[in-house]
Design a protein around this motif. Sequence first.
Motif, short mmCIF file in Angstrom:
data_model
loop_
_atom_site.label_atom_id
_atom_site.label_comp_id
_atom_site.label_asym_id
_atom_site.label_seq_id
_atom_site.Cartn_x
_atom_site.Cartn_y
_atom_site.Cartn_z
N ALA A 11 12.64 4.45 -1.06
CA ALA A 11 13.63 4.65 0.01
C ALA A 11 12.98 5.13 1.30
CB ALA A 11 14.70 5.63 -0.44
N THR A 12 11.97 6.00 1.20
CA THR A 12 11.29 6.51 2.40
C THR A 12 10.61 5.37 3.15
OG1 THR A 12 10.92 8.69 1.42
CG2 THR A 12 9.49 8.05 3.26
N LEU A 44 9.24 -7.01 -1.54
CA LEU A 44 10.39 -6.45 -0.83
C LEU A 44 11.57 -6.24 -1.77
CD1 LEU A 44 10.33 -8.43 2.54
CD2 LEU A 44 9.47 -6.13 2.08
N ILE A 45 11.78 -7.17 -2.70
CA ILE A 45 12.86 -7.01 -3.67
C ILE A 45 12.64 -5.75 -4.50
CG2 ILE A 45 13.91 -8.01 -5.75
CD1 ILE A 45 13.33 -10.79 -4.51
N GLN A 46 11.40 -5.53 -4.92
CA GLN A 46 11.08 -4.30 -5.65
C GLN A 46 11.36 -3.07 -4.81
OE1 GLN A 46 9.95 -3.87 -8.91
NE2 GLN A 46 10.35 -6.06 -9.17
N ALA A 47 11.02 -3.14 -3.53
CA ALA A 47 11.23 -2.00 -2.62
C ALA A 47 12.71 -1.67 -2.50
CB ALA A 47 10.64 -2.31 -1.25
N VAL A 48 13.54 -2.70 -2.47
CA VAL A 48 14.99 -2.49 -2.34
C VAL A 48 15.59 -1.94 -3.63
CG1 VAL A 48 17.20 -3.71 -2.12
CG2 VAL A 48 15.33 -4.22 -0.54
N GLU A 49 15.12 -2.43 -4.76
CA GLU A 49 15.79 -2.14 -6.03
C GLU A 49 15.31 -0.86 -6.70
OE1 GLU A 49 15.30 -5.73 -8.30
OE2 GLU A 49 17.01 -6.71 -7.29
N ASN A 50 14.32 -0.17 -6.11
CA ASN A 50 13.81 1.06 -6.71
C ASN A 50 13.95 2.22 -5.72
OD1 ASN A 50 12.34 0.39 -9.45
ND2 ASN A 50 11.88 -1.29 -8.04
N GLU A 51 14.64 3.25 -6.17
CA GLU A 51 14.96 4.39 -5.32
C GLU A 51 13.71 5.08 -4.76
OE1 GLU A 51 17.08 8.80 -5.77
OE2 GLU A 51 17.19 7.33 -7.41
N ARG A 52 12.61 5.03 -5.49
CA ARG A 52 11.42 5.76 -5.05
C ARG A 52 10.81 5.20 -3.77
NH1 ARG A 52 10.07 3.21 -9.80
NH2 ARG A 52 8.39 1.66 -9.81
N THR A 59 0.84 -1.20 0.00
CA THR A 59 0.00 0.00 0.00
C THR A 59 0.87 1.25 0.00
OG1 THR A 59 -1.78 -1.13 1.19
CG2 THR A 59 -1.78 1.28 1.26
N ALA A 60 1.87 1.26 0.87
CA ALA A 60 2.79 2.40 0.91
C ALA A 60 3.52 2.57 -0.43
CB ALA A 60 3.80 2.20 2.04
N MET A 61 3.86 1.47 -1.05
CA MET A 61 4.55 1.53 -2.35
C MET A 61 3.65 2.09 -3.44
SD MET A 61 6.64 -2.08 -1.98
CE MET A 61 7.34 -2.11 -3.64
N LEU A 62 2.35 1.77 -3.41
CA LEU A 62 1.43 2.33 -4.38
C LEU A 62 1.41 3.85 -4.29
CD1 LEU A 62 -1.72 -0.02 -4.19
CD2 LEU A 62 -0.04 0.14 -6.05
N PHE A 63 1.40 4.37 -3.08
CA PHE A 63 1.37 5.83 -2.93
C PHE A 63 2.72 6.46 -3.25
CE2 PHE A 63 -2.67 4.91 -1.10
CZ PHE A 63 -3.43 6.04 -1.36
N SER A 64 3.80 5.73 -3.01
CA SER A 64 5.11 6.23 -3.44
C SER A 64 5.16 6.33 -4.96
CB SER A 64 6.22 5.29 -2.95
OG SER A 64 6.39 5.41 -1.56
N ASP A 65 4.54 5.37 -5.65
CA ASP A 65 4.47 5.43 -7.11
C ASP A 65 3.71 6.67 -7.57
OD1 ASP A 65 5.83 3.04 -7.36
OD2 ASP A 65 4.03 1.82 -7.62
#
Length: 298
Positions: free
Chosen positions: A222-223, A212-220, A106-112
Amino acid sequence: MRTIDKKQKNFISFIILATVGVVLLVIALFSLWTVEETDEEVVMHSESQEVAEKEALEDILLAVMDEYGVTPDQIAISYYNFQEKETYALNEDWVMNAASTTKVATAMLFSDLIWQGVLDWDSELPYSDSYYEEGEGAVTNSEKRATYTIEELVYEMLTYSDNTATNVLALYYMDTIGDYWYDVTQVSGLDVTDPEVTEGNFATTDIMAHTLIQAVENERYATIIGIMREAQADFRLKQFVSNDMAAKYGSFGPYQHDIGIYFEGETPVYVIAVFTENVMNVDEFIGQLNLRLLEWQG
């Protein structure tokens, strides 16, 4: 006494030289065969050692399970090592209620959306009394406001697993952006089509590990990683390695999970996703599982 003429001498010399040449050729071919055989033995030894190491990892995890009385039909595990490109999986395709682990997606969707310029961290999302859900966190347990910033909602959701904050985010996404549950699964980078997963809060450890791998490998993201590294100190995956993990637990009835990323400094080493069902002493069990995994890696 018979003398040897010049032609005979030359012939004898030729025979001697030819014999020496054949001997040297045989020696050279034997040496080459020995080197190739040695190289094959080294490769075979290396492959055998790699297999032994993989078996050793499985042995370590199974030993912890046995110690805590956990059977394979109570647990799913997905593990990926960034440096060694090594994986381990147990029941990785078992679809379970994902509890709060999907809050990372969910957090990643909003980071996108923020990365795309659709929103920013200071964007205000509306609150409705129908969004309230009991649990931890300031949004749930403080006097309600008409709006909350995305930054505040994401922080409370990841740090305290705030259910009300999650509902504000999720329902805004459903009303304004798109198919929330489907998009939560697609954050993983996998092509997930199983309706049991894409139409509700369900997942597999494979989906969560890839998230999690996507979270690590994409700078957006980082927060998000930064918040997760500060959250849930000394709990589950972080019980024994708290300072080096970014993690998000999930708890819903018999389903008790944790997903996380282990770092050495700022370098990600591995991701692990653990889903359990009806496991006793589950917090310590997950903590020990992660600790033994880390010790095994050396």
